[in-house]
Design a protein around this motif. Structure first.
Motif, PDB file in Angstrom:
ATOM      1  N   ALA A 172      10.118   0.151  -4.503  1.00 32.14           N
ATOM      2  CA  ALA A 172       9.040  -1.000  -4.489  1.00 32.14           C
ATOM      3  C   ALA A 172       7.490  -0.469  -4.341  1.00 32.14           C
ATOM      4  CB  ALA A 172       9.319  -1.778  -3.485  1.00 32.14           C
ATOM      5  N   ASP A 173       6.822  -1.117  -5.186  1.00 30.27           N
ATOM      6  CA  ASP A 173       5.297  -0.854  -5.392  1.00 30.27           C
ATOM      7  C   ASP A 173       4.557  -1.671  -4.368  1.00 30.27           C
ATOM      8  OD1 ASP A 173       4.864   0.713  -7.994  1.00 30.27           O
ATOM      9  OD2 ASP A 173       6.388  -1.192  -8.541  1.00 30.27           O
ATOM     10  N   LEU A 174       5.120  -2.925  -3.816  1.00 25.13           N
ATOM     11  CA  LEU A 174       4.380  -3.565  -2.852  1.00 25.13           C
ATOM     12  C   LEU A 174       5.547  -4.237  -1.963  1.00 25.13           C
ATOM     13  CD1 LEU A 174       2.042  -4.938  -1.487  1.00 25.13           C
ATOM     14  CD2 LEU A 174       2.366  -7.088  -3.327  1.00 25.13           C
ATOM     15  N   VAL A 175       5.500  -4.247  -0.668  1.00 25.18           N
ATOM     16  CA  VAL A 175       6.379  -4.838   0.376  1.00 25.18           C
ATOM     17  C   VAL A 175       5.634  -5.871   0.997  1.00 25.18           C
ATOM     18  CG1 VAL A 175       8.141  -4.819   1.874  1.00 25.18           C
ATOM     19  CG2 VAL A 175       8.094  -2.942   0.216  1.00 25.18           C
ATOM     20  N   THR A 176       5.891  -7.021   1.425  1.00 20.66           N
ATOM     21  CA  THR A 176       5.321  -8.112   2.020  1.00 20.66           C
ATOM     22  C   THR A 176       6.214  -8.450   3.281  1.00 20.66           C
ATOM     23  OG1 THR A 176       6.084 -10.067   0.548  1.00 20.66           O
ATOM     24  CG2 THR A 176       3.932  -8.787   0.214  1.00 20.66           C
ATOM     25  N   LEU A 177       5.419  -8.791   4.588  1.00 20.92           N
ATOM     26  CA  LEU A 177       6.089  -9.305   5.673  1.00 20.92           C
ATOM     27  C   LEU A 177       5.244 -10.252   6.119  1.00 20.92           C
ATOM     28  CD1 LEU A 177       7.460  -5.977   7.326  1.00 20.92           C
ATOM     29  CD2 LEU A 177       8.757  -8.006   7.024  1.00 20.92           C
ATOM     30  N   HIS A 178       5.298 -11.595   5.591  1.00 23.50           N
ATOM     31  CA  HIS A 178       4.532 -12.700   5.991  1.00 23.50           C
ATOM     32  C   HIS A 178       5.193 -13.411   7.155  1.00 23.50           C
ATOM     33  CE1 HIS A 178       3.273 -17.150   4.897  1.00 23.50           C
ATOM     34  NE2 HIS A 178       2.115 -16.232   5.288  1.00 23.50           N
TER      35      HIS A 178
END
Length: 331
Positions: free
Chosen positions: A215-221
């Protein structure tokens, strides 16, 4: 050559071409495909099995349901993309399949909307406690956007909102959640050609169904405060990041609103800046910055939203340099 020939042989049949055309527009279950194709489930399942064996499709299980989608990688996956691009959408059979697909999506959206309506009042109450969600989203986009992103992953995807924001910036987007209800809602939200390259799947945030460094970007919102072991989820997120990839976390700063724990299943009442920063460093990431968004509005707004940004360096020397840089700014 053998793989390509096997892929061509598998695709060279009318029903299987129809299946490829449908799954190019999003993931579907066997039941949904039988509704669209007007064929028996054993027959559809047999065609799907052949397409999967040839590498044109991939399947994944979500509880008692099985979903299918176009294969995401490899030579034969590229063949699937080429073939679906050649299928004439104006063909009467393909056009009718498309109409039935929209009917299936509408039914899915209605079901998801009913779930949302049943929970909207409680979600609205929580959102009234902090800065407007639009400002949180804008801050995340400003801090998380990277150049030339191939894969974006949203952990605890919920409604799929982060994929709606970051999906258009990447070649593919993946949302992962444990709740079938939330996954159904996310699929409804992501339906449409602009986000056809995004998909969601059921998965454990402590054991992601993904390979290392993908992954290039991982988000935890707004996810960490629900977890028993936030540090472990951050370590797992770091595992799937590519060198140079970025992790973006948004959650609450420490607070004392106990009713969120008692009535809304919050395991943690917020996190300090240093606590999360320590977990990020332990996971091998380099802290980039932390942004705090204080509450706005009336006296009910009592929560501050913090956003942590960290990168996965390509080499240990860069990791050390970035960490020294961050600590200097923090001091």
């Amino acid at each position: 050559m053998e793989q390509l020939l096997a892929g061509l042989r598998a695709a060279g049949e009318p029903t299987r071409l129809r299946l490829l055309a449908l799954l190019a527009r999003g993931e579907l279950t066997v039941t949904e495909l039988t509704q669209i194709l007007r064929q028996s489930q054993p027959r559809v399942s047999r065609h799907l099995k052949l397409l999967c064996e040839a590498g044109l499709l991939e399947r994944f299980r979500e509880g008692s349901w099985v979903f299918y989608r176009l294969a995401s990688g490899g030579t034969v996956a590229a063949l699937a993309e080429v073939l679906t691009g050649l299928i004439p959408q104006e063909d009467i059979v393909i056009a009718r399949d498309g109409e039935r697909l929209e009917a299936v999506r509408a039914a899915r959206a209605d079901k998801a909307a009913a779930y949302f309506r049943a929970n909207a009042e409680e979600w609205s109450r929580i959102r009234s406690l902090y800065v407007p969600e639009g400002k949180v989203e804008q801050a995340m986009m400003d801090l998380g956007a990277c150049d030339r992103m191939e894969v974006v992953v949203d952990l605890g995807t919920g409604t799929g909102r982060m994929l709606e924001l970051f999906g258009p910036m990447a070649k593919s987007g993946i949302g992962i959640d444990l709740s079938p209800e939330m996954l159904a809602l996310a699929r409804a939200q992501l339906a449409g050609p602009a986000l056809a390259h995004c998909s969601v799947r059921q998965g454990d945030l402590y054991d992601l169904p993904m390979q290392d460094a993908t992954a290039d970007l991982v988000t935890l919102h707004m996810v960490l405060h629900y977890l028993d072991d936030p540090a472990a989820s951050i370590a797992e997120a770091a595992r799937v990041l590519k060198p140079g990839g970025r992790l973006l976390i948004a959650d609450f700063a420490p607070h004392e609103l106990d009713f969120l724990r008692e009535s809304h299943a919050h395991r943690r009442l917020g996190f300090s800046e240093d606590e999360v920063a320590g977990w990020l460093v332990d996971a091998g990431l380099a802290m980039r910055e932390v942004c705090h968004l204080p509450p706005e509005g009336d006296d009910d707004a009592k929560l501050t939203v913090s956003i942590w940004v960290a990168d996965r360096p390509g080499d240990p020397a860069r990791l050390k340099a970035r960490q020294v840089e961050y600590e200097g700014v923090a001091r």
